[in-house]
Design a protein around this motif. Structure first.
Motif, PDB file in Angstrom:
ATOM      1  N   GLU A 177       0.719  14.980  -1.140  1.00  0.00           N
ATOM      2  CA  GLU A 177       0.508  15.881  -2.208  1.00  0.00           C
ATOM      3  C   GLU A 177       0.063  14.932  -3.385  1.00  0.00           C
ATOM      4  N   PHE A 178      -1.287  14.713  -3.424  1.00  0.00           N
ATOM      5  CA  PHE A 178      -1.737  13.955  -4.354  1.00  0.00           C
ATOM      6  C   PHE A 178      -1.432  14.398  -5.970  1.00  0.00           C
ATOM      7  N   SER A 179      -0.724  13.487  -6.849  1.00  0.00           N
ATOM      8  CA  SER A 179      -0.525  13.944  -8.144  1.00  0.00           C
ATOM      9  C   SER A 179      -0.367  12.849  -9.125  1.00  0.00           C
ATOM     10  N   THR A 180      -0.518  13.131 -10.234  1.00  0.00           N
ATOM     11  CA  THR A 180      -0.267  11.908 -11.192  1.00  0.00           C
ATOM     12  C   THR A 180       1.147  12.043 -11.933  1.00  0.00           C
ATOM     13  N   PHE A 181       2.126  13.100 -11.320  1.00  0.00           N
ATOM     14  CA  PHE A 181       3.180  13.611 -12.228  1.00  0.00           C
ATOM     15  C   PHE A 181       4.276  12.238 -12.091  1.00  0.00           C
ATOM     16  N   ASN A 182       4.095  11.493 -11.164  1.00  0.00           N
ATOM     17  CA  ASN A 182       5.155  10.251 -11.251  1.00  0.00           C
ATOM     18  C   ASN A 182       4.825   9.154 -12.364  1.00  0.00           C
ATOM     19  N   TYR A 183       3.399   8.940 -12.584  1.00  0.00           N
ATOM     20  CA  TYR A 183       3.118   8.220 -13.838  1.00  0.00           C
ATOM     21  C   TYR A 183       3.325   9.266 -14.967  1.00  0.00           C
ATOM     22  N   LYS A 184       3.219  10.318 -15.135  1.00  0.00           N
ATOM     23  CA  LYS A 184       3.753  11.079 -16.214  1.00  0.00           C
ATOM     24  C   LYS A 184       5.040  10.778 -16.563  1.00  0.00           C
ATOM     25  N   ALA A 185       5.973  11.074 -15.630  1.00  0.00           N
ATOM     26  CA  ALA A 185       7.468  11.029 -15.428  1.00  0.00           C
ATOM     27  C   ALA A 185       7.738   9.622 -15.901  1.00  0.00           C
ATOM     28  N   TRP A 201       0.744  -1.232  -0.010  1.00  0.00           N
ATOM     29  CA  TRP A 201      -0.030  -0.081   0.103  1.00  0.00           C
ATOM     30  C   TRP A 201       0.836   1.166  -0.075  1.00  0.00           C
ATOM     31  N   TRP A 202       1.837   1.368   0.770  1.00  0.00           N
ATOM     32  CA  TRP A 202       2.808   2.448   0.957  1.00  0.00           C
ATOM     33  C   TRP A 202       3.614   2.724  -0.620  1.00  0.00           C
ATOM     34  N   ALA A 203       3.853   1.637  -1.297  1.00  0.00           N
ATOM     35  CA  ALA A 203       4.264   1.716  -2.976  1.00  0.00           C
ATOM     36  C   ALA A 203       3.392   2.598  -3.531  1.00  0.00           C
ATOM     37  N   PHE A 204       2.034   2.042  -3.205  1.00  0.00           N
ATOM     38  CA  PHE A 204       0.993   2.478  -4.199  1.00  0.00           C
ATOM     39  C   PHE A 204       0.672   3.794  -3.766  1.00  0.00           C
ATOM     40  N   VAL A 205       0.858   4.519  -2.624  1.00  0.00           N
ATOM     41  CA  VAL A 205       0.661   5.792  -2.030  1.00  0.00           C
ATOM     42  C   VAL A 205       1.780   6.672  -2.732  1.00  0.00           C
ATOM     43  N   LEU A 206       2.998   6.250  -2.592  1.00  0.00           N
ATOM     44  CA  LEU A 206       4.229   6.895  -2.888  1.00  0.00           C
ATOM     45  C   LEU A 206       4.245   7.203  -4.624  1.00  0.00           C
ATOM     46  N   SER A 207       3.642   5.978  -5.306  1.00  0.00           N
ATOM     47  CA  SER A 207       3.407   6.337  -6.734  1.00  0.00           C
ATOM     48  C   SER A 207       2.401   7.813  -7.047  1.00  0.00           C
ATOM     49  N   PHE A 208       1.568   8.051  -6.320  1.00  0.00           N
ATOM     50  CA  PHE A 208       0.785   9.144  -6.265  1.00  0.00           C
ATOM     51  C   PHE A 208       1.237  10.331  -5.517  1.00  0.00           C
ATOM     52  N   ASP A 209       2.332  10.479  -4.806  1.00  0.00           N
ATOM     53  CA  ASP A 209       2.811  11.449  -4.041  1.00  0.00           C
ATOM     54  C   ASP A 209       3.811  12.119  -4.847  1.00  0.00           C
ATOM     55  N   ARG A 210       3.483  13.531  -4.905  1.00  0.00           N
ATOM     56  CA  ARG A 210       4.517  14.498  -5.658  1.00  0.00           C
ATOM     57  C   ARG A 210       5.738  14.503  -4.818  1.00  0.00           C
ATOM     58  N   ALA A 211       5.270  14.415  -3.753  1.00  0.00           N
ATOM     59  CA  ALA A 211       6.732  14.801  -2.643  1.00  0.00           C
ATOM     60  C   ALA A 211       7.666  13.570  -2.895  1.00  0.00           C
TER      61      ALA A 211
END
Length: 275
Positions: free
Chosen positions: A51-59, A27-37
């Motif tokens: 800080e919820f964001s999809t930036f990691n998936y775009k990167a 679950w923490w890995a899933f949370v980190l994937s959506f965490d901009r921080a």
């Protein structure tokens, strides 16, 4: 309250605690994937993104060619699963119902191969495929599946339980070996084929060592190796994109487990192994 109910409650509490321990890192890995921080540093543990964001998936989509890895892995998994299961059923039928010289010796010799770890055979296999000019292709990943030893053993044990009278009835009607195989053996062996198919699909999707050894071109690589190489190339501080890649790579198997859960559990129970 009876002792049986108390024991059951204690078992439920213990299993729930173990499940929480196992699922917390996932679950923490899933949370980190959506965490901009988590892009440039590893934030403190939290059940929800800071800080919820999809930036990691775009990167991640810009840094790694996941669609290519997906297609490669799907193709290899589908081909290898079909080839290994089909030929395992053929060989199992031959060893269970066939009559030919040296059958018992060949069967025992085949079982002996199961005792030899793949790692001890990897170097000779690599040299063999190198001499054949097949390195950096999918052929070394596919050709070996024509001899799925455990599948042959498992198929033979189950086909041997099919009554000989059914097989002989086809011969009496003028049918041949292929008619027996396709009209009797395969229809009565659907649970066996499902079990072997599920085990092979999981094994090939997670395959890592052999593809890493024989394939050099990244455009031909499978997803397990591609993700590992991506993580090795990235700076250790980029946890967010790395977790995004890990989540994306695990989606197909997660979906398969959700929809085929009872079949997977049944296959493990029937075969007695877990891959």
């Amino acid at each position: 309250m009876t002792k049986g109910k108390i024991r059951r409650i204690i078992n439920i509490i213990l299993l729930a605690a173990l499940l929480l321990i196992v699922l917390t890192p996932v679950w923490w890995a899933f949370v980190l994937s959506f965490d901009r921080a988590a892009t440039t540093a590893l934030p403190e543990f939290s059940w929800l993104p800071h800080e919820f964001s999809t930036f990691n998936y775009k990167a991640a989509s810009r840094l790694i060619d996941l669609p290519r890895y997906y297609l490669n892995t799907l193709f290899i998994t589908a081909v290898n699963t079909f080839v290994s299961v089909f030929f395992a059923m053929m060989c199992g039928f031959a060893f269970a119902k066939g009559k030919f010289w040296g059958k018992k010796f060949l069967y025992v010799f085949m079982l002996a191969v199961m005792m030899v770890p793949f790692e001890s055979r990897m170097v000779p296999l690599f040299i063999q495929y190198r001499n054949w000019g097949m390195l950096n292709s999918w052929l070394p990943l596919i050709l070996g599946q024509f001899a799925y030893v455990y599948g042959i053993f498992f198929a033979r044990q189950n086909i041997a339980t099919i009554p000989d009278s059914l097989v002989e009835s086809v011969y009496l009607d003028g049918g041949g070996v292929w008619r027996v195989f396709f009209s009797i053996i395969l229809p009565l062996s659907k649970p066996v084929m499902a079990t072997l198919g599920i085990l092979q699909a999981i094994a090939h999707w997670n395959a890592y060592l052999w593809p890493l050894v024989v394939i050099r071109d990244s455009s031909k690589q499978v997803i397990s190796v591609g993700v590992a190489l991506f993580n090795a190339q990235q700076d250790s501080v980029y946890y967010g994109p790395r977790m995004a890649v890990a989540v994306l790579s695990a989606i197909p198997l997660a979906i398969m487990f959700l929809f085929l859960q009872k079949y997977i559990v049944a296959s493990v129970a029937v075969s007695g192994i877990k891959q």
